[in-house]
Design a protein around this motif. Sequence first.
Motif, mmCIF file in Angstrom:
data_model
loop_
_atom_site.group_PDB
_atom_site.id
_atom_site.type_symbol
_atom_site.label_atom_id
_atom_site.label_comp_id
_atom_site.label_asym_id
_atom_site.label_seq_id
_atom_site.Cartn_x
_atom_site.Cartn_y
_atom_site.Cartn_z
ATOM 1 N N ALA A 36 37.889 48.655 65.726
ATOM 2 C CA ALA A 36 37.818 47.300 65.191
ATOM 3 C C ALA A 36 36.529 46.616 65.646
ATOM 4 O O ALA A 36 35.891 45.889 64.869
ATOM 5 C CB ALA A 36 39.036 46.490 65.625
ATOM 6 N N GLU A 37 36.133 46.861 66.899
ATOM 7 C CA GLU A 37 34.870 46.286 67.400
ATOM 8 C C GLU A 37 33.676 46.838 66.624
ATOM 9 O O GLU A 37 32.765 46.096 66.269
ATOM 10 C CB GLU A 37 34.702 46.583 68.897
ATOM 11 C CG GLU A 37 35.583 45.763 69.794
ATOM 12 C CD GLU A 37 35.498 46.176 71.249
ATOM 13 O OE1 GLU A 37 35.023 47.295 71.546
ATOM 14 O OE2 GLU A 37 35.917 45.377 72.104
ATOM 15 N N LYS A 38 33.698 48.150 66.372
ATOM 16 C CA LYS A 38 32.596 48.767 65.625
ATOM 17 C C LYS A 38 32.533 48.222 64.203
ATOM 18 O O LYS A 38 31.443 47.945 63.687
ATOM 19 C CB LYS A 38 32.759 50.291 65.589
ATOM 20 C CG LYS A 38 32.447 50.971 66.897
ATOM 21 C CD LYS A 38 32.648 52.471 66.803
ATOM 22 C CE LYS A 38 32.365 53.148 68.131
ATOM 23 N NZ LYS A 38 32.604 54.603 68.072
ATOM 24 N N LEU A 43 29.828 44.740 60.224
ATOM 25 C CA LEU A 43 29.856 43.610 59.291
ATOM 26 C C LEU A 43 28.846 42.535 59.698
ATOM 27 O O LEU A 43 28.140 41.970 58.850
ATOM 28 C CB LEU A 43 31.261 43.020 59.204
ATOM 29 C CG LEU A 43 32.301 43.853 58.468
ATOM 30 C CD1 LEU A 43 33.692 43.270 58.653
ATOM 31 C CD2 LEU A 43 31.961 43.973 56.999
ATOM 32 N N ASN A 44 28.777 42.260 60.995
ATOM 33 C CA ASN A 44 27.814 41.260 61.484
ATOM 34 C C ASN A 44 26.375 41.709 61.232
ATOM 35 O O ASN A 44 25.516 40.897 60.870
ATOM 36 C CB ASN A 44 28.031 40.977 62.974
ATOM 37 C CG ASN A 44 29.183 40.038 63.219
ATOM 38 O OD1 ASN A 44 29.453 39.153 62.414
ATOM 39 N ND2 ASN A 44 29.879 40.243 64.326
ATOM 40 N N ASP A 45 26.124 43.002 61.439
ATOM 41 C CA ASP A 45 24.780 43.526 61.171
ATOM 42 C C ASP A 45 24.418 43.387 59.686
ATOM 43 O O ASP A 45 23.295 42.987 59.350
ATOM 44 C CB ASP A 45 24.672 44.996 61.593
ATOM 45 C CG ASP A 45 24.678 45.178 63.106
ATOM 46 O OD1 ASP A 45 24.455 44.183 63.832
ATOM 47 O OD2 ASP A 45 24.910 46.326 63.557
ATOM 48 N N ASN A 46 25.367 43.719 58.821
ATOM 49 C CA ASN A 46 25.133 43.557 57.385
ATOM 50 C C ASN A 46 24.873 42.090 57.032
ATOM 51 O O ASN A 46 24.011 41.786 56.212
ATOM 52 C CB ASN A 46 26.315 44.082 56.561
ATOM 53 C CG ASN A 46 26.292 45.569 56.413
ATOM 54 O OD1 ASN A 46 25.267 46.211 56.621
ATOM 55 N ND2 ASN A 46 27.431 46.146 56.057
ATOM 56 N N LEU A 69 27.243 37.415 50.810
ATOM 57 C CA LEU A 69 27.334 36.866 52.166
ATOM 58 C C LEU A 69 28.653 36.113 52.358
ATOM 59 O O LEU A 69 29.264 36.183 53.436
ATOM 60 C CB LEU A 69 26.146 35.956 52.463
ATOM 61 C CG LEU A 69 24.803 36.659 52.669
ATOM 62 C CD1 LEU A 69 23.686 35.626 52.834
ATOM 63 C CD2 LEU A 69 24.850 37.577 53.867
ATOM 64 N N ASN A 70 29.096 35.389 51.328
ATOM 65 C CA ASN A 70 30.389 34.697 51.422
ATOM 66 C C ASN A 70 31.527 35.705 51.578
ATOM 67 O O ASN A 70 32.444 35.500 52.374
ATOM 68 C CB ASN A 70 30.614 33.823 50.184
ATOM 69 C CG ASN A 70 29.699 32.610 50.167
ATOM 70 O OD1 ASN A 70 29.162 32.201 51.194
ATOM 71 N ND2 ASN A 70 29.508 32.040 48.976
ATOM 72 N N SER A 71 31.441 36.795 50.821
ATOM 73 C CA SER A 71 32.446 37.858 50.925
ATOM 74 C C SER A 71 32.410 38.492 52.325
ATOM 75 O O SER A 71 33.453 38.729 52.940
ATOM 76 C CB SER A 71 32.184 38.912 49.860
ATOM 77 O OG SER A 71 33.062 39.996 50.019
ATOM 78 N N LEU A 72 31.199 38.748 52.807
ATOM 79 C CA LEU A 72 31.052 39.315 54.157
ATOM 80 C C LEU A 72 31.611 38.364 55.210
ATOM 81 O O LEU A 72 32.240 38.803 56.179
ATOM 82 C CB LEU A 72 29.578 39.592 54.461
ATOM 83 C CG LEU A 72 29.046 40.964 54.092
ATOM 84 C CD1 LEU A 72 27.564 41.072 54.441
ATOM 85 C CD2 LEU A 72 29.813 42.074 54.757
ATOM 86 N N SER A 73 31.378 37.088 55.019
ATOM 87 C CA SER A 73 31.884 36.101 55.967
ATOM 88 C C SER A 73 33.411 36.156 56.045
ATOM 89 O O SER A 73 33.994 36.100 57.136
ATOM 90 C CB SER A 73 31.415 34.706 55.556
ATOM 91 O OG SER A 73 31.905 33.744 56.443
ATOM 92 N N GLY A 74 34.050 36.264 54.880
ATOM 93 C CA GLY A 74 35.513 36.404 54.863
ATOM 94 C C GLY A 74 35.955 37.683 55.552
ATOM 95 O O GLY A 74 36.939 37.692 56.304
ATOM 96 N N CYS A 75 35.236 38.760 55.294
ATOM 97 C CA CYS A 75 35.564 40.038 55.950
ATOM 98 C C CYS A 75 35.366 39.954 57.459
ATOM 99 O O CYS A 75 36.147 40.527 58.229
ATOM 100 C CB CYS A 75 34.715 41.162 55.372
ATOM 101 S SG CYS A 75 35.145 41.618 53.684
ATOM 102 N N ILE A 76 34.331 39.238 57.877
ATOM 103 C CA ILE A 76 34.068 39.071 59.313
ATOM 104 C C ILE A 76 35.209 38.288 59.957
ATOM 105 O O ILE A 76 35.680 38.637 61.050
ATOM 106 C CB ILE A 76 32.701 38.398 59.548
ATOM 107 C CG1 ILE A 76 31.576 39.388 59.222
ATOM 108 C CG2 ILE A 76 32.573 37.893 60.985
ATOM 109 C CD1 ILE A 76 30.189 38.772 59.230
ATOM 110 N N GLN A 78 38.305 38.101 58.916
ATOM 111 C CA GLN A 78 39.468 38.980 58.934
ATOM 112 C C GLN A 78 39.331 40.037 60.040
ATOM 113 O O GLN A 78 40.288 40.311 60.769
ATOM 114 C CB GLN A 78 39.634 39.666 57.582
ATOM 115 C CG GLN A 78 40.856 40.553 57.497
ATOM 116 C CD GLN A 78 40.977 41.218 56.137
ATOM 117 O OE1 GLN A 78 40.202 40.955 55.229
ATOM 118 N NE2 GLN A 78 41.950 42.098 56.006
ATOM 119 N N ALA A 79 38.148 40.596 60.199
ATOM 120 C CA ALA A 79 37.921 41.609 61.241
ATOM 121 C C ALA A 79 38.048 40.984 62.631
ATOM 122 O O ALA A 79 38.545 41.638 63.557
ATOM 123 C CB ALA A 79 36.544 42.245 61.064
ATOM 124 N N SER A 80 37.624 39.729 62.769
ATOM 125 C CA SER A 80 37.769 39.045 64.063
ATOM 126 C C SER A 80 39.239 38.843 64.407
ATOM 127 O O SER A 80 39.649 39.048 65.554
ATOM 128 C CB SER A 80 37.065 37.690 64.032
ATOM 129 O OG SER A 80 35.681 37.848 63.893
#
Length: 145
Positions: A36-38, A43-46, A69-76, A78-80
Amino acid sequence: MENFKFRLQKLLDIRKDAEEESKINFKKSQQEKINAEKSLEKLNDNYKKFSEERKYGSIVQQKITQAYLNSLSGCIDQASRELTNKETQLEQHRKELKQKQIDRKTVEILKDKQKAKFTREQNLAEQKANDEFALYGFIRSNRDR
C-alpha cells in the motif's frame, strides 16, 4: 531415572501453533502495508510528474492533464485511507502476536519449573539411594573388621 512428562504439553503445542499462525498473519499484514505504501508513493510520483507537465502544452492537453490529476488526487486519497487501514490492521496483528507469545511463554515457564522440580526430586532420590549404599558398605566393612 524416569522421563519427564508434562501434562500440559498438548496445550503448549496448541499455543505454539496459534503463535505460528499469528506470525504468518502478521507477516501478511506487514507485506500488505508495504504494498500500500509503494502504491501510494507511485501515485504521488505520477501526480508530481503530471502537475509539472500541466504547465506546458495546449489548452486541451492542460484540461486533459487536469482531469487526470483530479482522478489521481482521488486515487491518492483512497490509497491513503487504505494505508491507514493497513496500518491499523498491522497494529492489531502485532498486539495479537504479542498476546500469543505471552500465552506460549506462560505455559513454557510452567513446563520449565515443573521440569526443574522433577529433576531436583530425581537427584534427591538418587542421592538418597547413593547415601544408603554408602551406609550399607560402611556398615559391612566395619562389621567385617
